[in-house]
Design a protein around this motif. Structure first.
Motif, PDB file in Angstrom:
ATOM      1  N   PRO A   1       0.845  -1.197   0.000  1.00  0.00           N
ATOM      2  CA  PRO A   1       0.000   0.000   0.000  1.00  0.00           C
ATOM      3  C   PRO A   1       0.882   1.250   0.000  1.00  0.00           C
ATOM      4  O   PRO A   1       1.769   1.373   0.849  1.00  0.00           O
ATOM      5  N   TYR A   2       0.632   2.169  -0.949  1.00  0.00           N
ATOM      6  CA  TYR A   2       1.487   3.351  -1.032  1.00  0.00           C
ATOM      7  C   TYR A   2       0.728   4.634  -1.394  1.00  0.00           C
ATOM      8  O   TYR A   2       1.346   5.687  -1.583  1.00  0.00           O
TER       9      TYR A   2
ATOM     10  N   ALA B   1     -11.322  -2.896   1.037  1.00  0.00           N
ATOM     11  CA  ALA B   1     -10.445  -2.779  -0.125  1.00  0.00           C
ATOM     12  C   ALA B   1      -9.321  -1.779   0.071  1.00  0.00           C
ATOM     13  O   ALA B   1      -8.241  -1.925  -0.507  1.00  0.00           O
ATOM     14  N   ALA B   2      -9.538  -0.744   0.913  1.00  0.00           N
ATOM     15  CA  ALA B   2      -8.516   0.283   1.112  1.00  0.00           C
ATOM     16  C   ALA B   2      -7.234  -0.277   1.723  1.00  0.00           C
ATOM     17  O   ALA B   2      -6.173   0.358   1.631  1.00  0.00           O
ATOM     18  N   MET B   3      -7.309  -1.466   2.339  1.00  0.00           N
ATOM     19  CA  MET B   3      -6.082  -2.124   2.821  1.00  0.00           C
ATOM     20  C   MET B   3      -5.067  -2.285   1.703  1.00  0.00           C
ATOM     21  O   MET B   3      -3.859  -2.303   1.954  1.00  0.00           O
ATOM     22  N   CYS B   4      -5.554  -2.406   0.471  1.00  0.00           N
ATOM     23  CA  CYS B   4      -4.676  -2.685  -0.668  1.00  0.00           C
ATOM     24  C   CYS B   4      -3.858  -1.474  -1.082  1.00  0.00           C
ATOM     25  O   CYS B   4      -2.821  -1.639  -1.721  1.00  0.00           O
TER      26      CYS B   4
ATOM     27  N   GLY C   1       1.961   8.258   2.289  1.00  0.00           N
ATOM     28  CA  GLY C   1       2.067   7.025   1.512  1.00  0.00           C
ATOM     29  C   GLY C   1       3.201   6.117   1.933  1.00  0.00           C
ATOM     30  O   GLY C   1       3.399   5.059   1.338  1.00  0.00           O
ATOM     31  N   ARG C   2       3.917   6.459   3.001  1.00  0.00           N
ATOM     32  CA  ARG C   2       5.145   5.743   3.331  1.00  0.00           C
ATOM     33  C   ARG C   2       5.042   4.877   4.590  1.00  0.00           C
ATOM     34  O   ARG C   2       6.063   4.341   5.053  1.00  0.00           O
ATOM     35  N   ALA C   3       3.863   4.722   5.144  1.00  0.00           N
ATOM     36  CA  ALA C   3       3.734   3.963   6.391  1.00  0.00           C
ATOM     37  C   ALA C   3       4.282   2.543   6.256  1.00  0.00           C
ATOM     38  O   ALA C   3       4.962   2.035   7.158  1.00  0.00           O
ATOM     39  N   VAL C   4       3.989   1.894   5.155  1.00  0.00           N
ATOM     40  CA  VAL C   4       4.485   0.529   4.926  1.00  0.00           C
ATOM     41  C   VAL C   4       5.842   0.565   4.230  1.00  0.00           C
ATOM     42  O   VAL C   4       6.739  -0.229   4.548  1.00  0.00           O
ATOM     43  N   LEU C   5       6.020   1.498   3.307  1.00  0.00           N
ATOM     44  CA  LEU C   5       7.281   1.578   2.561  1.00  0.00           C
ATOM     45  C   LEU C   5       8.482   1.746   3.479  1.00  0.00           C
ATOM     46  O   LEU C   5       9.523   1.096   3.286  1.00  0.00           O
TER      47      LEU C   5
END
Length: 221
Positions: free
Chosen positions: A108-109, A122-125, A132-136
């Motif tokens: 997710p970005y 769906a927003a999990m995707c 946009g960097r929480a997972v990155l």
């Protein structure tokens, strides 16, 4: 490739195909152990198996995605190990003596007005926090722990999140990193809906309605 995709599972699209092309260009070593993190339909992990990977593990936090990937692997008669999980689960496996030769990830970005990441729907995707960097950022921090010596990570995201930030974080962790693929596409429905907010945040120029997608490659020495 025929793919089953129930509602709520990320549909393979431009970022998926750009990452798949980068996978083909990377010339996967025969017998490689592959992780596909945020697998969705499982298409990238299945591509790796067809290219000669000895083992592929597909992880996704969405139960629907896990079901879809399992069904698609069965449909194509591919020995894909699909499990519900996230980066924490992948790290646990790698740190118990089973690191990966190749990590593929389409995380997710998409920048989101919500500070917390969604836990369902769906927003999990796609939702990746305000920048946009929480997972990155977590992926960049822990990439060396996932990879075997000589291993490679291929990660796709939007340049709206900061391509140079990704490259810098990976290099700080001792990885050789570069952009190996890029393409410019029109905004999809989610970004079109958030365009005014993105302009207010200064993440896009006034009137901008396109984004650049990049695939970043990181190699562990």
């Amino acid at each position: 490739m025929l793919l089953l995709r129930p509602p709520g599972v990320y549909a393979p699209q431009d970022d998926t195909w750009l990452l798949r092309q980068a996978l083909h260009d990377a010339a996967l070593a025969p017998g490689a152990r592959v992780l596909d993190l945020c697998t969705g339909t499982g298409v990238l992990a299945m591509t790796a198996l067809r290219m000669g990977a000895a083992e592929a593990v597909a992880l996704d936090a969405s139960p629907r995605a896990v079901l879809a990937a399992r069904c698609n692997a069965w449909l194509h008669r591919l020995p894909l190990a699909v499990r519900r999980g996230d980066l924490t689960d992948a790290l646990a496996e790698a740190e118990h003596g089973r690191p990966f030769d190749l990590v593929l990830t389409n995380p997710p970005y998409v920048p989101s007005p919500r500070h917390e990441l969604p836990r369902r729907g769906a927003a999990m995707c796609w939702d990746g926090g305000p920048d946009g960097r929480a997972v990155l950022d977590r992926l960049c921090a822990y990439a060396p722990s996932l990879l075997a010596p000589g291993g490679t990570m291929l990660m796709v995201h939007s340049a709206l999140c900061g391509t140079q930030v990704t490259l810098g974080l990976l290099r700080e962790r001792g990885l050789k990193s570069s952009v190996v693929a890029r393409t410019t596409i029109p905004f999809g429905p989610v970004l079109r809906e958030r365009a005014a907010w993105l302009e207010e945040r200064g993440l896009i120029a006034p009137g901008q309605r396109t984004e650049e997608l990049v695939v970043v490659r990181a190699d562990r020495p």
